[in-house]
Scaffold this motif. Structure first.
Motif, PDB file in Angstrom:
ATOM      1  N   UNK A  12      16.378   6.664  -3.161  1.00 23.99           N
ATOM      2  CA  UNK A  12      15.077   7.186  -3.571  1.00 23.99           C
ATOM      3  C   UNK A  12      13.934   6.248  -3.205  1.00 23.99           C
ATOM      4  N   UNK A  13      14.222   4.990  -2.933  1.00 25.83           N
ATOM      5  CA  UNK A  13      13.176   4.040  -2.555  1.00 25.83           C
ATOM      6  C   UNK A  13      12.522   4.437  -1.229  1.00 25.83           C
ATOM      7  N   UNK A  14      13.240   5.182  -0.402  1.00 25.41           N
ATOM      8  CA  UNK A  14      12.673   5.660   0.859  1.00 25.41           C
ATOM      9  C   UNK A  14      11.487   6.587   0.594  1.00 25.41           C
ATOM     10  N   UNK A  15      11.545   7.374  -0.468  1.00 29.50           N
ATOM     11  CA  UNK A  15      10.415   8.254  -0.800  1.00 29.50           C
ATOM     12  C   UNK A  15       9.179   7.426  -1.139  1.00 29.50           C
ATOM     13  N   UNK A  16       9.373   6.296  -1.807  1.00 29.58           N
ATOM     14  CA  UNK A  16       8.260   5.402  -2.132  1.00 29.58           C
ATOM     15  C   UNK A  16       7.667   4.845  -0.838  1.00 29.58           C
ATOM     16  N   UNK A  17       8.522   4.374   0.049  1.00 31.07           N
ATOM     17  CA  UNK A  17       8.050   3.813   1.326  1.00 31.07           C
ATOM     18  C   UNK A  17       7.256   4.852   2.110  1.00 31.07           C
ATOM     19  N   UNK A  18       7.805   6.036   2.234  1.00 34.70           N
ATOM     20  CA  UNK A  18       7.128   7.089   3.008  1.00 34.70           C
ATOM     21  C   UNK A  18       5.811   7.500   2.344  1.00 34.70           C
ATOM     22  N   UNK A  19       5.802   7.566   1.021  1.00 35.71           N
ATOM     23  CA  UNK A  19       4.593   7.944   0.302  1.00 35.71           C
ATOM     24  C   UNK A  19       3.476   6.918   0.547  1.00 35.71           C
ATOM     25  N   UNK A  20       3.768   5.645   0.411  1.00 33.55           N
ATOM     26  CA  UNK A  20       2.750   4.615   0.623  1.00 33.55           C
ATOM     27  C   UNK A  20       2.276   4.635   2.074  1.00 33.55           C
ATOM     28  N   UNK A  21       3.185   4.882   3.001  1.00 33.60           N
ATOM     29  CA  UNK A  21       2.812   4.893   4.412  1.00 33.60           C
ATOM     30  C   UNK A  21       2.070   6.152   4.843  1.00 33.60           C
ATOM     31  N   UNK A  22       1.724   7.025   3.870  1.00 29.57           N
ATOM     32  CA  UNK A  22       0.824   8.130   4.210  1.00 29.57           C
ATOM     33  C   UNK A  22      -0.542   7.587   4.602  1.00 29.57           C
ATOM     34  N   UNK A  23      -0.842   6.375   4.195  1.00 23.26           N
ATOM     35  CA  UNK A  23      -2.076   5.698   4.610  1.00 23.26           C
ATOM     36  C   UNK A  23      -1.708   4.775   5.761  1.00 23.26           C
ATOM     37  N   UNK A  24      -1.807   5.306   6.971  1.00 22.29           N
ATOM     38  CA  UNK A  24      -1.465   4.567   8.183  1.00 22.29           C
ATOM     39  C   UNK A  24      -2.711   3.789   8.618  1.00 22.29           C
ATOM     40  N   UNK A  25      -2.858   2.600   8.070  1.00 18.13           N
ATOM     41  CA  UNK A  25      -4.040   1.769   8.296  1.00 18.13           C
ATOM     42  C   UNK A  25      -4.202   1.438   9.776  1.00 18.13           C
ATOM     43  N   UNK A  26      -3.111   1.085  10.426  1.00 16.01           N
ATOM     44  CA  UNK A  26      -3.159   0.654  11.828  1.00 16.01           C
ATOM     45  C   UNK A  26      -3.728   1.746  12.740  1.00 16.01           C
ATOM     46  N   UNK A  27      -3.301   2.990  12.523  1.00 13.67           N
ATOM     47  CA  UNK A  27      -3.740   4.104  13.373  1.00 13.67           C
ATOM     48  C   UNK A  27      -4.894   4.899  12.773  1.00 13.67           C
ATOM     49  N   UNK A  28      -5.355   4.495  11.581  1.00 11.53           N
ATOM     50  CA  UNK A  28      -6.490   5.163  10.961  1.00 11.53           C
ATOM     51  C   UNK A  28      -6.212   6.595  10.534  1.00 11.53           C
ATOM     52  N   UNK A  29      -4.984   6.866  10.098  1.00 12.27           N
ATOM     53  CA  UNK A  29      -4.632   8.217   9.644  1.00 12.27           C
ATOM     54  C   UNK A  29      -4.217   8.164   8.178  1.00 12.27           C
ATOM     55  N   UNK A  30      -4.666   9.147   7.413  1.00 16.08           N
ATOM     56  CA  UNK A  30      -4.340   9.220   5.996  1.00 16.08           C
ATOM     57  C   UNK A  30      -3.945  10.650   5.668  1.00 16.08           C
ATOM     58  N   UNK A  31      -2.709  10.843   5.245  1.00 10.03           N
ATOM     59  CA  UNK A  31      -2.222  12.184   4.907  1.00 10.03           C
ATOM     60  C   UNK A  31      -2.713  12.660   3.545  1.00 10.03           C
ATOM     61  N   UNK A  32      -3.382  11.766   2.801  1.00  8.85           N
ATOM     62  CA  UNK A  32      -3.898  12.148   1.485  1.00  8.85           C
ATOM     63  C   UNK A  32      -5.431  12.147   1.469  1.00  8.85           C
ATOM     64  N   UNK A  33      -6.046  12.586   2.551  1.00  8.39           N
ATOM     65  CA  UNK A  33      -7.514  12.558   2.628  1.00  8.39           C
ATOM     66  C   UNK A  33      -8.160  13.583   1.720  1.00  8.39           C
ATOM     67  N   UNK A  34      -7.524  14.729   1.546  1.00  9.53           N
ATOM     68  CA  UNK A  34      -8.071  15.772   0.689  1.00  9.53           C
ATOM     69  C   UNK A  34      -6.915  16.531   0.047  1.00  9.53           C
ATOM     70  N   UNK A  35      -7.248  17.425  -0.868  1.00  7.45           N
ATOM     71  CA  UNK A  35      -6.223  18.155  -1.623  1.00  7.45           C
ATOM     72  C   UNK A  35      -5.319  18.950  -0.684  1.00  7.45           C
ATOM     73  N   UNK A  36      -5.893  19.607   0.300  1.00  5.58           N
ATOM     74  CA  UNK A  36      -5.098  20.447   1.210  1.00  5.58           C
ATOM     75  C   UNK A  36      -4.107  19.617   2.022  1.00  5.58           C
ATOM     76  N   UNK A  37      -4.565  18.514   2.614  1.00  4.81           N
ATOM     77  CA  UNK A  37      -3.654  17.699   3.430  1.00  4.81           C
ATOM     78  C   UNK A  37      -2.606  17.013   2.561  1.00  4.81           C
TER      79      UNK A  37
END
Length: 194
Positions: A12-37
């Motif tokens: 289950x720790x993989x879910x934590x890793x993937x969740x935190x990495x929704x904020x891809x700082x290096x590439x400037x992408x964030x999967x949690x930018x708004x409610x829809x995304x």
């Protein structure tokens, strides 16, 4: 930065890793930018039912949880105590949601886990908290780390024997940081001799 499957955490720790990495700082992408995304990403990951509504308040709580988890993982990287603010945020967010203990018995083995008692965004927070709880109990938590490259901060699972890895990838972030430190040291040496 390095989404190498070898960086995957166990269970289950993989879910934590993937969740935190929704904020891809290096590439400037964030999967949690708004409610829809955020809803789209959580549904795709199987963490949220597509029929469960999410509010802006829920999104804010999930983003705060993500930031707290990244700060906790960064403390694992440095081998120090996590920032009090991150611990307080984690505790405050998880206190609002419930989980129950589930006992599984079979074939001479007994397993225990925490299961979220609610659906929706609150269930996501409870599921992440349960994964951290399990990781602390199994001794895998301290191996979940945040890349020490400030421009990356990608979470990775430290598989090294010594448990001292500091970068998501030695050939990428490790090389970048070491080269930067070398150049800075050279510049300081030149400035001191002038």
């Amino acid at each position: 930065m390095d989404n190498d499957p070898s960086n995957a955490a166990p269970g289950a720790l993989e879910a934590v890793r993937r969740f935190v990495d929704t904020d891809d700082i290096y590439n400037g992408r964030d999967a949690l930018t708004d409610v829809a995304s955020a809803t789209e990403w959580l549904v795709a990951e199987g963490m949220l039912d597509k029929d469960r509504p999410m509010t802006a308040h829920d999104l804010s709580a999930l983003r705060n949880m993500r930031d707290a988890l990244r700060a906790l993982a960064a403390a694992n990287t440095l081998g120090g105590q996590p920032p009090r603010e991150a611990v307080d945020t984690f505790n405050d967010l998880t206190a609002r949601h419930t989980a129950s203990v589930r006992l599984e018995v079979g074939r001479g083995a007994t397993a225990v886990s925490l299961e979220p008692r609610e659906d929706g965004p609150g269930g996501v927070v409870a599921r992440l908290a349960a994964a951290v709880h399990e990781a602390v109990l199994t001794g895998t938590w301290t191996r979940l780390k945040s890349c020490d490259n400030p421009e990356c901060r990608w979470l990775f699972y430290d598989e090294s024997r010594s448990r001292t890895a500091r970068w998501c990838s030695m050939r990428a972030c490790g090389s970048i940081v070491k080269a930067r430190r070398y150049r800075d040291k050279q510049r300081r040496g030149t400035a001191n001799t002038s």
